[in-house]
Design a protein around this motif. Sequence first.
Motif, mmCIF file in Angstrom:
data_model
loop_
_atom_site.group_PDB
_atom_site.id
_atom_site.type_symbol
_atom_site.label_atom_id
_atom_site.label_comp_id
_atom_site.label_asym_id
_atom_site.label_seq_id
_atom_site.Cartn_x
_atom_site.Cartn_y
_atom_site.Cartn_z
ATOM 1 N N VAL A 99 -1.318 1.400 -0.895
ATOM 2 C CA VAL A 99 -0.093 1.272 -1.697
ATOM 3 C C VAL A 99 -0.284 0.241 -2.806
ATOM 4 O O VAL A 99 0.098 0.460 -3.965
ATOM 5 C CB VAL A 99 1.103 0.879 -0.789
ATOM 6 N N ALA A 100 -0.881 -0.897 -2.457
ATOM 7 C CA ALA A 100 -1.112 -1.955 -3.449
ATOM 8 C C ALA A 100 -2.025 -1.472 -4.573
ATOM 9 O O ALA A 100 -1.816 -1.799 -5.743
ATOM 10 C CB ALA A 100 -1.723 -3.184 -2.765
ATOM 11 N N ARG A 122 -2.294 1.498 -5.773
ATOM 12 C CA ARG A 122 -1.601 2.438 -6.651
ATOM 13 C C ARG A 122 -0.579 1.739 -7.543
ATOM 14 O O ARG A 122 -0.289 2.215 -8.650
ATOM 15 C CB ARG A 122 -0.902 3.509 -5.819
ATOM 16 N N ARG A 123 -0.024 0.626 -7.080
ATOM 17 C CA ARG A 123 1.082 -0.008 -7.810
ATOM 18 C C ARG A 123 0.656 -1.200 -8.656
ATOM 19 O O ARG A 123 1.264 -1.497 -9.680
ATOM 20 C CB ARG A 123 2.171 -0.451 -6.829
ATOM 21 N N TRP A 124 -0.381 -1.913 -8.193
ATOM 22 C CA TRP A 124 -0.766 -3.134 -8.881
ATOM 23 C C TRP A 124 -2.273 -3.174 -9.125
ATOM 24 O O TRP A 124 -3.024 -2.402 -8.525
ATOM 25 C CB TRP A 124 -0.359 -4.375 -8.055
ATOM 26 N N LYS A 125 -2.671 -4.072 -10.002
ATOM 27 C CA LYS A 125 -4.089 -4.323 -10.242
ATOM 28 C C LYS A 125 -4.535 -5.436 -9.302
ATOM 29 O O LYS A 125 -4.316 -6.620 -9.561
ATOM 30 C CB LYS A 125 -4.337 -4.729 -11.707
#
Length: 403
Positions: free
Chosen positions: A197-198, A200-203
Amino acid sequence: MARKITLDFLRTEAASGAVLGLAALAALVIANSPLSATYFAWLKSEHILQLGPLLLELTISEWIKEGLMAVFFLVVGLEIKYEILRGELSDPKKLATPVLAALGGMVAPALVYLAVSGAAGGPHGGWPIPLATDIAFALAVFAVAARRLPSSLRVFLLTLAIVDDLGAIALIALLFSSGVVWQPLIWVVGLLLAGGVAARRWKVPAPFWVLGFGLVWYLTVLSGLSTSLTAVAFAAIVPVNGRRRDGQIPLQEAMHDLHPWVAYLVLPLFAFAKAGVSFAGLTLEQAFAPLVIGVALGLFVGKQVGVFGAAWLASALKIGRRPTGSTWLELYGVSLLCGVGFTMSLFIGVLAFPGAIDSPQQVEVKLGVLGGSFLSAVIGAAVLAFAGRRRKESVVDAPDTAR
């Protein structure tokens, strides 16, 4: 760009084959020298890792198998993901022949092994051992013997080996992950989901990926699950999209940074730890035991029959085709090289017959793997070299024919 990365990967794999060979040879020499007792005692010696509250005590052999080889499987997982999303495996038409050949190259060796063990009364549990192909060694032999042959054969070999690795990993999951402790495994699954999840959402910065992999690895060891499985699962969550800031792809960066370490350190160390076979007291009965013959014939006979037969069948049914510009003789030479199991087969052998590294069954596994891999490498190289000479002669003779 993708082509350059693939070729760089292949060159590193091919070059590391020499290091692997020297490591295996060194292990054989030391295991049959006055240093033999020291060598085996070193592999059995226990060492403790403690980082704050985290504590692990494993033997050197286990640190190499569960620790360093986890990095190898991480790189394999990264490679598989990249090839599926961006590389050769992204085109279904290019997948058919090597995938079917890989499947044939897993079924036929198992049947050959089971036939030998059934006829000679050997242990049936060793059938997964001859199913694997050692990418580094196979490519090293190909690089030496097939310089005049089309590069499409090299890509075919790599693609087939990737599918082979995926099949070997699946077998490890199904057959060799019993006695799992569920609490740390639940944490592993949670961390992988959170990381996915991380991603996909954040760098996510690189240090967090390193820390995350280390924590997932530690919990996997506590759970009793093979670290190869979670290493590949971790690779699946590493981002494949480029960063806006510099356009670099984290997955490619990880492959680029880790692959030399795997090729020149991890795999040679594993070869050094697992290829050492003491011939002291070895009898003809043990040298030709059903386990030895089954593994050796599975690699040498089963692999070439399964790979070449499935490739021919795919072409005959028009669901696949030969690698571009290649001949059936050249493809047969590559099929022989697929019988170079070595590190992967040794790894599965350790899982199939757990116990002391110098136990009778482990000695027989090593003899079978080394024998089958050696035959496959030597005869495969001879066939490819002969095919290369034929190709050169046909090119030289072509102008004379035209006149």
